[in-house]
Design a protein around this motif. Structure first.
Motif, PDB file in Angstrom:
ATOM      1  N   VAL A   1      -8.972  -4.819   8.066  1.00 47.46           N
ATOM      2  CA  VAL A   1      -8.053  -5.639   8.394  1.00 47.46           C
ATOM      3  C   VAL A   1      -7.486  -5.594   9.908  1.00 47.46           C
ATOM      4  O   VAL A   1      -7.220  -6.676  10.546  1.00 47.46           O
ATOM      5  CB  VAL A   1      -6.603  -4.914   7.954  1.00 47.46           C
ATOM      6  CG1 VAL A   1      -5.351  -5.471   8.262  1.00 47.46           C
ATOM      7  CG2 VAL A   1      -6.696  -5.256   6.201  1.00 47.46           C
TER       8      VAL A   1
ATOM      9  N   ARG B   1      -2.724 -11.490   8.588  1.00 54.36           N
ATOM     10  CA  ARG B   1      -1.297 -11.857   9.016  1.00 54.36           C
ATOM     11  C   ARG B   1      -0.571 -10.391   9.268  1.00 54.36           C
ATOM     12  O   ARG B   1      -0.853  -9.534   9.329  1.00 54.36           O
ATOM     13  CB  ARG B   1      -0.522 -12.401   7.735  1.00 54.36           C
ATOM     14  CG  ARG B   1      -0.230 -11.301   6.555  1.00 54.36           C
ATOM     15  CD  ARG B   1      -0.001 -11.905   5.386  1.00 54.36           C
ATOM     16  NE  ARG B   1       0.601 -10.811   4.442  1.00 54.36           N
ATOM     17  CZ  ARG B   1      -0.292 -10.366   3.678  1.00 54.36           C
ATOM     18  NH1 ARG B   1      -1.741 -10.309   3.945  1.00 54.36           N
ATOM     19  NH2 ARG B   1      -0.242  -9.282   2.920  1.00 54.36           N
TER      20      ARG B   1
ATOM     21  N   VAL C   1       2.744  -8.450   8.997  1.00 50.73           N
ATOM     22  CA  VAL C   1       3.669  -8.044   7.989  1.00 50.73           C
ATOM     23  C   VAL C   1       4.919  -7.359   8.756  1.00 50.73           C
ATOM     24  O   VAL C   1       4.696  -6.411   9.323  1.00 50.73           O
ATOM     25  CB  VAL C   1       2.929  -6.865   6.973  1.00 50.73           C
ATOM     26  CG1 VAL C   1       3.900  -6.543   6.051  1.00 50.73           C
ATOM     27  CG2 VAL C   1       1.678  -7.252   6.566  1.00 50.73           C
TER      28      VAL C   1
ATOM     29  N   GLY D   1      -1.780  -7.110   7.796  1.00 51.82           N
ATOM     30  CA  GLY D   1      -2.168  -7.566   6.336  1.00 51.82           C
ATOM     31  C   GLY D   1      -3.345  -8.350   6.224  1.00 51.82           C
ATOM     32  O   GLY D   1      -3.467  -9.301   7.123  1.00 51.82           O
ATOM     33  N   GLY D   2      -3.925  -8.269   5.008  1.00 48.28           N
ATOM     34  CA  GLY D   2      -5.193  -9.198   4.893  1.00 48.28           C
ATOM     35  C   GLY D   2      -5.601  -9.183   3.462  1.00 48.28           C
ATOM     36  O   GLY D   2      -5.373  -8.242   2.736  1.00 48.28           O
ATOM     37  N   VAL D   3      -6.539  -9.850   3.135  1.00 46.91           N
ATOM     38  CA  VAL D   3      -7.096  -9.860   1.736  1.00 46.91           C
ATOM     39  C   VAL D   3      -8.562  -9.265   1.960  1.00 46.91           C
ATOM     40  O   VAL D   3      -9.450  -9.731   2.781  1.00 46.91           O
ATOM     41  CB  VAL D   3      -7.171 -11.159   1.074  1.00 46.91           C
ATOM     42  CG1 VAL D   3      -7.993 -11.099  -0.210  1.00 46.91           C
ATOM     43  CG2 VAL D   3      -5.811 -11.635   0.897  1.00 46.91           C
TER      44      VAL D   3
ATOM     45  N   ASP E   1      -5.137  -6.800  -1.671  1.00 45.01           N
ATOM     46  CA  ASP E   1      -3.887  -7.258  -0.767  1.00 45.01           C
ATOM     47  C   ASP E   1      -3.761  -5.736   0.166  1.00 45.01           C
ATOM     48  O   ASP E   1      -3.102  -4.942  -0.442  1.00 45.01           O
ATOM     49  CB  ASP E   1      -2.550  -7.705  -1.179  1.00 45.01           C
ATOM     50  CG  ASP E   1      -1.551  -7.820  -0.259  1.00 45.01           C
ATOM     51  OD1 ASP E   1      -2.147  -8.318   0.841  1.00 45.01           O
ATOM     52  OD2 ASP E   1      -0.372  -7.596  -0.446  1.00 45.01           O
TER      53      ASP E   1
ATOM     54  N   THR F   1      -2.431  -3.677   3.553  1.00 44.43           N
ATOM     55  CA  THR F   1      -1.861  -3.778   4.571  1.00 44.43           C
ATOM     56  C   THR F   1      -1.912  -2.328   5.413  1.00 44.43           C
ATOM     57  O   THR F   1      -2.164  -1.448   4.732  1.00 44.43           O
ATOM     58  CB  THR F   1      -0.153  -3.928   4.300  1.00 44.43           C
ATOM     59  OG1 THR F   1       0.191  -2.865   3.455  1.00 44.43           O
ATOM     60  CG2 THR F   1       0.130  -5.219   3.939  1.00 44.43           C
TER      61      THR F   1
ATOM     62  N   ASP G   1      -1.720  -3.306  -2.320  1.00 43.29           N
ATOM     63  CA  ASP G   1      -0.710  -3.996  -3.232  1.00 43.29           C
ATOM     64  C   ASP G   1       0.584  -3.090  -3.007  1.00 43.29           C
ATOM     65  O   ASP G   1       1.158  -2.789  -3.957  1.00 43.29           O
ATOM     66  CB  ASP G   1      -1.300  -3.997  -4.716  1.00 43.29           C
ATOM     67  CG  ASP G   1      -2.445  -4.828  -4.858  1.00 43.29           C
ATOM     68  OD1 ASP G   1      -2.631  -5.736  -4.326  1.00 43.29           O
ATOM     69  OD2 ASP G   1      -3.355  -4.487  -5.839  1.00 43.29           O
ATOM     70  N   ARG G   2       0.943  -3.041  -1.840  1.00 39.99           N
ATOM     71  CA  ARG G   2       2.086  -2.220  -1.424  1.00 39.99           C
ATOM     72  C   ARG G   2       2.175  -0.819  -1.747  1.00 39.99           C
ATOM     73  O   ARG G   2       3.153   0.113  -1.631  1.00 39.99           O
ATOM     74  CB  ARG G   2       3.234  -2.943  -1.653  1.00 39.99           C
ATOM     75  CG  ARG G   2       3.329  -4.238  -1.135  1.00 39.99           C
ATOM     76  CD  ARG G   2       4.654  -4.979  -1.461  1.00 39.99           C
ATOM     77  NE  ARG G   2       5.766  -4.413  -0.816  1.00 39.99           N
ATOM     78  CZ  ARG G   2       6.362  -4.320   0.498  1.00 39.99           C
ATOM     79  NH1 ARG G   2       5.469  -5.257   1.127  1.00 39.99           N
ATOM     80  NH2 ARG G   2       7.144  -3.743   0.845  1.00 39.99           N
TER      81      ARG G   2
END
Length: 748
Positions: free
Chosen positions: A333, A363, A365, A371-373, A378, A380, A413-414
């Motif tokens: 990321v 992106r 956040v 963040g990114g894939v 997902d 962050t 995933d948070r």
């Protein structure tokens, strides 16, 4: 015969005086000509002193030449003139040697740069290179500006740092202006213009050093306060006792103060030459004199005793997550981010040799970070988002507070899966450098930093500093410098713009130019051209040695001159013989002063030892994850003997057996015998060998625990064993980096 006259002209003048003195054997009038020439030169020096409102030793030279004319001792006058000319030629030779290193530094400054523009590569004046330009440096060329490498390269940095081996630099790292490309052509993105580069600041200081006549006469004048009245008194008594003015002339001839006029500036100029060879540019001789008397050092923290940028010191992970996996996700990321913490994360992944594929859909956040894939996940990276963090995360927060470290959280995933602890680590050479400063005579070392109190106090404890001032603004630093100056001569050391006022206020301001802070280089009295601070001890040691040699040379000359004066007063030396004796005294004093050109004595590090140090230092970085696994296994036992704890303990045992122990055994077998002669022989490496034995003992203890299934009654001893291993490894690695690895950075 002025020091600004070329050395070749001085040699011609000396040759002419020698021929004139010899010609006087046939035509005595030639001795009168030589005497008049010497008198004119000595008078010009006295006039120069008077304009500076100073009365020095030149008065004796004028009196000696004048009285030889009055009493008709023209041969003695000619010999004195020849003596003055020879001494000035010797000083010119010493200054020529002293300044050639600075001349070489100026000669290296590139005038043009090759820049990619309009689809091609064009050559432009170096001053036209703008920030963001892509600069191409071919093999053998000098890097024109500070830039970030777009591809790996190999550089010869010896001109700035004294490092004789080529230094590999990875893509994304900095290459400084003034180093030479020792590998294939590389491209780099300019981060500073030429006039703001680190090298430009050093060049400007070198130009000032060459253009300034060092005001080193103060030391000679202190001797002259005693010599001049003593010489006049002895001459007067000799005249009165013998009733012969020639006896007084002989005394004044032997008292001609060439040792003071020449030996002191020769020693100081030699010291300046020695410091420039060690990667330190000193503004003038007066600075070197002041450095020789400094007793207190005010040190900035960030970038001075620490690396100046955060690095990942530990990776704490959630159950079921490996350190390498968490670090690879974070680096994926952060790989495109310019943020300083992102650079630390990516660097840690690179050192661990982890494959990093940039994330997609990167992106910002809000409230978190980036963040990114990554591989469909997902991810962050940034701040902690969980309102009720799990137990492992709360433990990580406590650890960060205790270590005064920052935390970069990794979420999938948070959900938090890892905490990366980041700190601005101490420079490996900091401890040894400060110990050398104390050995050189500094009795007070003070840390003054704008950082938080707990961080500053940790640094001060580790380095054994005498005092610490935290949360300091620039004006606070100046106030502390003023306070310390009331106690003793004070040196201030820093590398950033906010350090400039303190450097200007100190008796000696020393700037670290590696980061290109032009404000500090502009106000500093001396600049360290390398990235480390080990050369700070080099310059203080060299300054003290040069100052000591100057005093010793002057004392030698004055002492021998006093003996010669007594001999002349008693009638054992006629004026001509006294002049010859004084010439021999000059040669002894100046010859002794030339020793300062060698600088402080240092032990050379053999190339084999340097290569081994480079290898094992790289292995230290590669073993960071292995050491983290040992500590992580101990942490996993905090909730008891769970399945995750069992898995981590066995994984820690594997990295111990497969990676850490082979590394330690190779050090014992290869590295330690190579460095033993440099650290006091077997006695010097004995404590480190004892650490190896303790690591082996604890690893064997852990192995015995794992001979069968683990049970709950083993938990306490397992934790003690794992934490003991972590403590010993941490201390052992730090000691090797401070005591052994820094040897490869030392100037020869």
């Amino acid at each position: 015969m002025d020091t600004h006259v070329s050395w070749r002209v001085q040699v011609v003048v000396v040759a002419a005086l020698a021929v004139t003195a010899l010609a006087g054997l046939a035509v005595p009038f030639a001795w009168l000509v030589a005497t008049l020439f010497g008198l004119g030169y000595s008078l010009s020096m006295v006039v120069t002193d008077l304009r500076a409102r100073r009365v020095g030793t030149d008065v004796l030279a004028v009196l000696s030449l004048a009285v030889t004319l009055v009493v008709g001792e023209h041969l003695a006058g000619a010999l004195i003139a020849l003596m003055l000319g020879t001494g000035q030629a010797l000083e010119g030779y010493a200054r020529r040697r002293a300044t050639r290193d600075l001349d070489a530094l100026l000669a290296r400054a590139p005038r043009t740069a090759r820049v990619r523009r309009g689809g091609g590569v064009v050559s432009v004046p170096v001053d036209d290179v703008a920030v963001g330009d892509v600069v191409v440096v071919r093999s053998g060329e000098i890097v024109p500006v500070d830039g970030r490498l777009l591809e790996p390269g190999v550089f010869d940095e010896s001109a700035l740092t004294g490092e004789p081996l080529p230094v590999p630099r990875e893509a994304g790292t900095m290459a400084r202006g003034g180093v030479c490309n020792a590998g294939a052509a590389v491209a780099m993105c300019a981060v500073r213009t030429a006039d703001r580069s680190a090298y430009a600041g050093v060049v400007r200081l070198a130009e000032r050093a060459l253009a300034t006549t060092a005001p080193v006469a103060r030391l000679a004048d202190r001797f002259a306060v005693v010599l001049v009245p003593v010489a006049l008194a002895v001459a007067g008594v000799a005249w009165w006792w013998a009733g012969d003015p020639v006896r007084a002339v002989a005394v004044l001839v032997t008292a001609t103060p060439c040792p003071l006029l020449l030996a002191v500036p020769v020693a100081i100029a030699g010291g300046m030459s020695a410091t420039s060879r060690r990667g330190v540019v000193v503004k003038d001789g007066a600075v070197l004199e002041r450095l020789g008397r400094v007793r207190t050092a005010i040190l900035d923290k960030t970038g001075t005793v620490t690396a100046g940028a955060p690095s990942v010191t530990e990776v704490l992970v959630a159950p079921g997550v490996t350190v390498n996996r968490a670090l690879a996700l974070a680096a994926a990321v952060e790989s495109e981010s310019p943020h300083v913490l992102a650079t630390a994360v990516v660097t840690a992944a690179r050192h661990a040799h982890l494959p990093v594929t940039p994330a997609t859909a990167v992106r910002d956040v809000p409230g978190v970070g980036a963040g990114g894939v990554v591989e469909g996940l997902d991810v962050t990276v940034g701040r902690l988002v969980a309102e009720d963090p799990p137990d492992w995360a709360r433990s990580a927060l406590r650890r960060a507070r205790l270590d005064a470290a920052g935390v970069v959280w990794v979420h999938v995933d948070r959900q938090p899966v890892a905490a990366l602890l980041v700190r601005d680590e101490l420079r490996p050479e900091a401890g040894r450098t400060l110990a050398r400063l104390r050995a050189a005579g500094l009795d007070r070392l003070v840390l003054v930093t704008g950082d938080r109190g707990e961080v500053a106090e940790d640094v001060a404890r580790v380095l054994g500093l005498d005092d610490v001032v935290a949360d300091a603004r620039p004006e606070t630093k100046v106030e502390r410098v003023r306070a310390e100056q009331r106690r003793a001569p004070t040196m201030a050391v820093g590398d950033r713009i906010n350090d400039a006022p303190a450097l200007a206020a100190a008796d000696v301001g020393v700037a670290i130019a590696a980061r290109g802070a032009t404000a500090t280089a502009q106000v500093a009295d001396a600049v360290l051209t390398g990235e480390g601070i080990d050369r700070l001890a080099d310059v203080v040691e060299t300054a003290r040695r040069a100052h000591g040699i100057a005093v010793q040379s002057a004392a030698l000359g004055v002492g021998l001159s006093f003996v010669a004066m007594v001999a002349a007063a008693c009638g054992f030396l006629v004026p001509a013989a006294g002049a010859l004796v004084q010439e021999l005294i000059d040669l002894l004093a100046v010859g002794n002063a030339l020793r300062a050109l060698r600088g402080a004595t240092r032990v050379a590090v053999p190339i084999t030892a340097r290569r081994l140090i480079t290898r094992f230092r790289a292995e230290h970085a590669e073993l960071a994850d292995a050491r983290a696994a040992v500590r992580g296994a101990g942490d996993a036992l905090s909730t008891g003997l769970t399945t995750d704890a069992d898995t981590r303990i066995r994984a820690a045992h594997r990295v111990l057996v497969d990676r850490i122990l082979p590394h330690e055994r190779a050090e014992e077998r290869e590295l330690y015998p190579a460095v033993a002669p440099l650290v006091g022989g077997r006695e010097g490496i004995a404590p480190m060998s004892r650490s190896h034995a303790e690591i082996e003992r604890l690893a064997a203890r852990l192995s015995r625990h794992l001979t069968g299934p683990l049970t709950a009654d083993q938990v306490d001893d397992l934790r003690a064993t794992l934490y003991g291993l972590d403590a010993v490894l941490t201390l052992h690695f730090a000691q090797e980096e401070q005591d052994y690895f820094v040897l490869a950075e030392r100037e020869r």
